[in-house]
Design an enzyme around this catalytic site. Structure first.
Site: not given
Ligand code: GLA
Length: 361
Positions: A30, A112, A117, A162
């Site tokens: 991302d 975690g 979360s 996320d």
């Molecule tokens: C975490 C970050 C996301 C993404 C993932 C790995 O969750 O918050 O933006 O980079 O790691 O894919």
């Protein structure tokens, strides 16, 4: 049992919720403008709030059993409060002024383990602020503000997966997202499949991990290759001109983008599973974000006859893994795999799947 009422002595004005997510495919793509394929989980974070006239914000976390007081001029030092503070600051920059608030947070999103979360907390906070003020922020804007809050105030230079998943995904279909254009569509799970999530029992935090370092490596590789971001590298042999570990990092990102595009174009459960297996190998060998416990748990899942494929999910460095299984096998698969994992001296657990038929293709 505490609640908003028992802590603050009155009813909240608004309550809003947002879910965590599990990423099926597309890891560490991302922040390289690439593709991702997360799905929301049933577990949610709930944020209740009401205005107070005491001149400062009061934030209580039910799970952490902590109360924190702060003003916008003096940020809180507690890590969990930084997410909420960041959202208040981002909202204010977007014209949402509330004055001091009482805020109560409850969540059953596991912390975690790589199930977002923090994004759930950010999105639920911004939704509560929207409801409190009647603002017209849309769900896309909420995801963007939530991502900024995490970068600026929690110190993680995360991508937008996320927050987009928490704000826009559901539990019935995966969200295929192009993180450059933010174009998205819902993708059903492959027919005759179901999603299982197991926690390796090894907790991790993003701020202290190699996450920001991986991102910096990708930026350096893009600069050396003369592209805006690694999304623009299509020929994997271009990476061969780079020194290690940049060559391996690029190989992961480029191959992972291809895997997401394949998975999102009506892959069968078997094909989808093979893509997940390849993703794990790439995250382990090229991106170097796995740990021995995750490798063991993933190997046990991959060896099970009812599992199509498995991989670590989220940023890595600990946390959970995700598997695509035959339907109606989740409990027995989890039991067998966790027993063998315990036999190897590790302590994992099943992170409860949705009960209402979601996550089943
Ligand atoms: C975490 C970050 C996301 C993404 C993932 C790995 O969750 O918050 O933006 O980079 O790691 O894919």
């Amino acid at each position: 049992m505490s609640s908003f009422e028992t802590v603050f002595g009155g009813m909240p004005k608004v309550t809003a919720q947002a879910p965590g997510r599990v990423n099926l495919l597309g890891e560490h793509t991302d922040y390289n403008d690439g593709y991702v394929l997360p799905i929301a989980i049933e577990q949610k974070t709930s944020v209740s709030m009401g205005r107070n006239n005491r001149g400062e914000y009061a934030l209580c976390s039910h799970e952490l059993d902590r109360m924190v007081h702060f003003t916008l001029a003096e940020p809180p030092v507690e890590h969990f409060a930084a997410y909420v503070y960041g959202c208040l600051m981002e909202a204010r920059a977007s014209g949402i002024e509330t004055g001091p608030l009482d805020i109560y947070v409850e969540s059953d999103v596991p912390m975690g383990v790589g199930l977002s979360s923090s994004a759930a907390l950010e999105v639920a906070t911004l939704r509560a602020l929207r409801a409190l003020t009647g603002s017209s922020l849309d769900d896309l804007r909420i995801a963007q503000l939530a991502q900024h809050a995490e970068i600026e105030y929690a110190g993680v230079r995360c991508g937008i997966m996320d927050q987009m998943a928490s704000s826009l995904a559901g539990t019935k279909s995966a969200l295929f997202l192009d993180t450059r254009t933010l174009e998205r569509r819902l993708v059903p799970l492959p027919p005759a499949s179901a999603v299982l999530v197991l926690d390796s029992g090894v907790a991790r935090t993003l701020a202290g991990s190699g996450y920001n370092q991986r991102r910096a490596e990708c930026e350096e590789a893009a600069l050396r290759l003369g592209v805006t971001s690694l999304r623009d590298v299509h020929d994997i042999s271009k990476a061969d001109t780079l020194p290690e570990p940049l060559r391996r990092r690029v190989r992961h990102v480029v191959s992972e983008n291809v895997r997401v595009l394949r998975a999102a174009s009506w892959a069968s459960a078997k094909e989808f599973g093979a893509l997940m297996n390849a993703s794990h190998a790439s995250l382990r060998d090229d991106y170097e974000v796995s740990i021995p416990e995750l490798d063991r748990l993933v190997a046990l899942l991959q060896a099970h006859p009812d599992v199509y494929g498995a991989r670590l999910t989220g940023a890595g460095f600990g946390g959970a893994c995700v598997a695509l299984c035959k339907p109606d096998t989740l409990q027995p698969v989890a039991r067998t795999v966790l027993r063998d994992y315990a036999g190897a001296g590790f302590n994992g657990r099943m992170l409860v799947p949705p009960s209402d038929g979601a996550w089943v293709g």
